[in-house]
Design a protein around this motif. Sequence first.
Motif, PDB file in Angstrom:
ATOM      1  N   LEU A 171       1.486  14.227  -9.462  1.00  0.00           N
ATOM      2  CA  LEU A 171       0.634  14.867  -8.450  1.00  0.00           C
ATOM      3  C   LEU A 171      -0.067  13.835  -7.567  1.00  0.00           C
ATOM      4  O   LEU A 171      -0.175  14.020  -6.345  1.00  0.00           O
ATOM      5  CB  LEU A 171      -0.385  15.785  -9.121  1.00  0.00           C
ATOM      6  CG  LEU A 171       0.195  17.054  -9.760  1.00  0.00           C
ATOM      7  CD1 LEU A 171      -0.890  17.813 -10.516  1.00  0.00           C
ATOM      8  CD2 LEU A 171       0.839  17.940  -8.705  1.00  0.00           C
ATOM      9  N   LEU A 172      -0.531  12.749  -8.175  1.00  0.00           N
ATOM     10  CA  LEU A 172      -1.163  11.694  -7.381  1.00  0.00           C
ATOM     11  C   LEU A 172      -0.163  11.051  -6.423  1.00  0.00           C
ATOM     12  O   LEU A 172      -0.497  10.745  -5.278  1.00  0.00           O
ATOM     13  CB  LEU A 172      -1.767  10.625  -8.294  1.00  0.00           C
ATOM     14  CG  LEU A 172      -3.163  10.924  -8.804  1.00  0.00           C
ATOM     15  CD1 LEU A 172      -3.538   9.966  -9.927  1.00  0.00           C
ATOM     16  CD2 LEU A 172      -4.173  10.832  -7.680  1.00  0.00           C
ATOM     17  N   PHE A 173       1.060  10.867  -6.885  1.00  0.00           N
ATOM     18  CA  PHE A 173       2.067  10.271  -6.015  1.00  0.00           C
ATOM     19  C   PHE A 173       2.410  11.210  -4.862  1.00  0.00           C
ATOM     20  O   PHE A 173       2.569  10.774  -3.720  1.00  0.00           O
ATOM     21  CB  PHE A 173       3.326   9.893  -6.804  1.00  0.00           C
ATOM     22  CG  PHE A 173       4.207   8.941  -6.060  1.00  0.00           C
ATOM     23  CD1 PHE A 173       3.895   7.596  -5.980  1.00  0.00           C
ATOM     24  CD2 PHE A 173       5.339   9.398  -5.401  1.00  0.00           C
ATOM     25  CE1 PHE A 173       4.696   6.713  -5.268  1.00  0.00           C
ATOM     26  CE2 PHE A 173       6.148   8.525  -4.688  1.00  0.00           C
ATOM     27  CZ  PHE A 173       5.826   7.181  -4.629  1.00  0.00           C
TER      28      PHE A 173
ATOM     29  N   ILE B 280      -2.619   5.296  -5.013  1.00  0.00           N
ATOM     30  CA  ILE B 280      -1.601   4.443  -5.620  1.00  0.00           C
ATOM     31  C   ILE B 280      -2.227   3.577  -6.713  1.00  0.00           C
ATOM     32  O   ILE B 280      -1.640   3.383  -7.781  1.00  0.00           O
ATOM     33  CB  ILE B 280      -0.910   3.564  -4.551  1.00  0.00           C
ATOM     34  CG1 ILE B 280       0.096   4.399  -3.774  1.00  0.00           C
ATOM     35  CG2 ILE B 280      -0.199   2.368  -5.172  1.00  0.00           C
ATOM     36  CD1 ILE B 280       1.261   4.905  -4.591  1.00  0.00           C
ATOM     37  N   CYS B 281      -3.412   3.060  -6.458  1.00  0.00           N
ATOM     38  CA  CYS B 281      -4.110   2.269  -7.478  1.00  0.00           C
ATOM     39  C   CYS B 281      -4.368   3.111  -8.730  1.00  0.00           C
ATOM     40  O   CYS B 281      -4.181   2.634  -9.864  1.00  0.00           O
ATOM     41  CB  CYS B 281      -5.428   1.726  -6.932  1.00  0.00           C
ATOM     42  SG  CYS B 281      -5.209   0.450  -5.676  1.00  0.00           S
ATOM     43  N   ILE B 282      -4.760   4.357  -8.535  1.00  0.00           N
ATOM     44  CA  ILE B 282      -4.998   5.244  -9.672  1.00  0.00           C
ATOM     45  C   ILE B 282      -3.693   5.513 -10.420  1.00  0.00           C
ATOM     46  O   ILE B 282      -3.682   5.561 -11.660  1.00  0.00           O
ATOM     47  CB  ILE B 282      -5.677   6.553  -9.217  1.00  0.00           C
ATOM     48  CG1 ILE B 282      -7.085   6.249  -8.669  1.00  0.00           C
ATOM     49  CG2 ILE B 282      -5.760   7.558 -10.358  1.00  0.00           C
ATOM     50  CD1 ILE B 282      -7.747   7.415  -7.960  1.00  0.00           C
ATOM     51  N   VAL B 283      -2.590   5.668  -9.702  1.00  0.00           N
ATOM     52  CA  VAL B 283      -1.283   5.855 -10.340  1.00  0.00           C
ATOM     53  C   VAL B 283      -0.970   4.667 -11.248  1.00  0.00           C
ATOM     54  O   VAL B 283      -0.574   4.841 -12.411  1.00  0.00           O
ATOM     55  CB  VAL B 283      -0.163   6.054  -9.292  1.00  0.00           C
ATOM     56  CG1 VAL B 283       1.216   5.860  -9.901  1.00  0.00           C
ATOM     57  CG2 VAL B 283      -0.270   7.428  -8.656  1.00  0.00           C
ATOM     58  N   VAL B 284      -1.149   3.457 -10.756  1.00  0.00           N
ATOM     59  CA  VAL B 284      -0.860   2.258 -11.551  1.00  0.00           C
ATOM     60  C   VAL B 284      -1.778   2.201 -12.772  1.00  0.00           C
ATOM     61  O   VAL B 284      -1.328   1.909 -13.891  1.00  0.00           O
ATOM     62  CB  VAL B 284      -0.981   0.987 -10.681  1.00  0.00           C
ATOM     63  CG1 VAL B 284      -0.885  -0.271 -11.528  1.00  0.00           C
ATOM     64  CG2 VAL B 284       0.088   0.993  -9.598  1.00  0.00           C
ATOM     65  N   ILE B 285      -3.048   2.508 -12.575  1.00  0.00           N
ATOM     66  CA  ILE B 285      -3.993   2.521 -13.705  1.00  0.00           C
ATOM     67  C   ILE B 285      -3.563   3.545 -14.746  1.00  0.00           C
ATOM     68  O   ILE B 285      -3.563   3.260 -15.953  1.00  0.00           O
ATOM     69  CB  ILE B 285      -5.429   2.810 -13.208  1.00  0.00           C
ATOM     70  CG1 ILE B 285      -5.947   1.617 -12.410  1.00  0.00           C
ATOM     71  CG2 ILE B 285      -6.360   3.150 -14.367  1.00  0.00           C
ATOM     72  CD1 ILE B 285      -7.222   1.902 -11.620  1.00  0.00           C
ATOM     73  N   LEU B 286      -3.182   4.734 -14.299  1.00  0.00           N
ATOM     74  CA  LEU B 286      -2.745   5.769 -15.237  1.00  0.00           C
ATOM     75  C   LEU B 286      -1.488   5.364 -15.997  1.00  0.00           C
ATOM     76  O   LEU B 286      -1.349   5.682 -17.191  1.00  0.00           O
ATOM     77  CB  LEU B 286      -2.507   7.097 -14.517  1.00  0.00           C
ATOM     78  CG  LEU B 286      -3.742   7.900 -14.152  1.00  0.00           C
ATOM     79  CD1 LEU B 286      -3.356   9.149 -13.354  1.00  0.00           C
ATOM     80  CD2 LEU B 286      -4.528   8.289 -15.394  1.00  0.00           C
TER      81      LEU B 286
ATOM     82  N   PRO C 246       5.064   1.334  -6.810  1.00  0.00           N
ATOM     83  CA  PRO C 246       3.788   1.665  -6.163  1.00  0.00           C
ATOM     84  C   PRO C 246       3.077   0.442  -5.578  1.00  0.00           C
ATOM     85  O   PRO C 246       2.427   0.533  -4.540  1.00  0.00           O
ATOM     86  CB  PRO C 246       2.952   2.283  -7.287  1.00  0.00           C
ATOM     87  CG  PRO C 246       3.932   2.771  -8.279  1.00  0.00           C
ATOM     88  CD  PRO C 246       5.104   1.839  -8.182  1.00  0.00           C
ATOM     89  N   VAL C 247       3.244  -0.718  -6.209  1.00  0.00           N
ATOM     90  CA  VAL C 247       2.601  -1.921  -5.694  1.00  0.00           C
ATOM     91  C   VAL C 247       3.250  -2.348  -4.372  1.00  0.00           C
ATOM     92  O   VAL C 247       2.565  -2.770  -3.445  1.00  0.00           O
ATOM     93  CB  VAL C 247       2.630  -3.057  -6.745  1.00  0.00           C
ATOM     94  CG1 VAL C 247       2.178  -4.384  -6.150  1.00  0.00           C
ATOM     95  CG2 VAL C 247       1.739  -2.678  -7.928  1.00  0.00           C
TER      96      VAL C 247
END
Length: 164
Positions: free
Chosen positions: A117-119, A94-100, A23-24
């Motif tokens: 779902l976020l992805f 994507i930032c939220i995915v990494v945080i999760l 994701p990064v």
Amino acid sequence: MVLDPTDISVSTVAQVIQLAVAPVFLLAGIGAFLNVCAGRLSRIVDRARNIEPLLLASRGAEHARRLQEIRTLDRRMGMVSWAIFFSVLAAVMICIVVILLFAATLTGAHSGTAVALLFIGTMASIGLGFSVFLLETRVGSRAVRIRTEILEHMEEQRDADGGG
């Protein structure tokens, strides 16, 4: 089950970092795309600013042509703005995915569905951004075609000069 942050091993954190790398990289690509969009928007705005005084000073057919051009530029500005919006939305997701990913490791929460779902939302958003950008480039390429009267004038000038 909530994990004590001091109980998390370095290997667990390393695994989460490995999961977060893709994701990064996507964030880096979105950043490059945003740079392209911002540059394009800047050129469109500059062109519109150059046309405005010419529009106000023109009359007749020239005025109608400049008015059409400024309307097209306005439409293109809106399209690039939407492409930027969808791209930034994708970056935020994507930032939220990494945080999760990290939060789930720390808390032991089961956030796989939310991450998936976020992805999916991220891919839909960046796809929309690319699609709007594609449409804007089509509008832009149609707008910069050389007018027929200019081409015909060039041909007439070449004939008058005796060249071929």
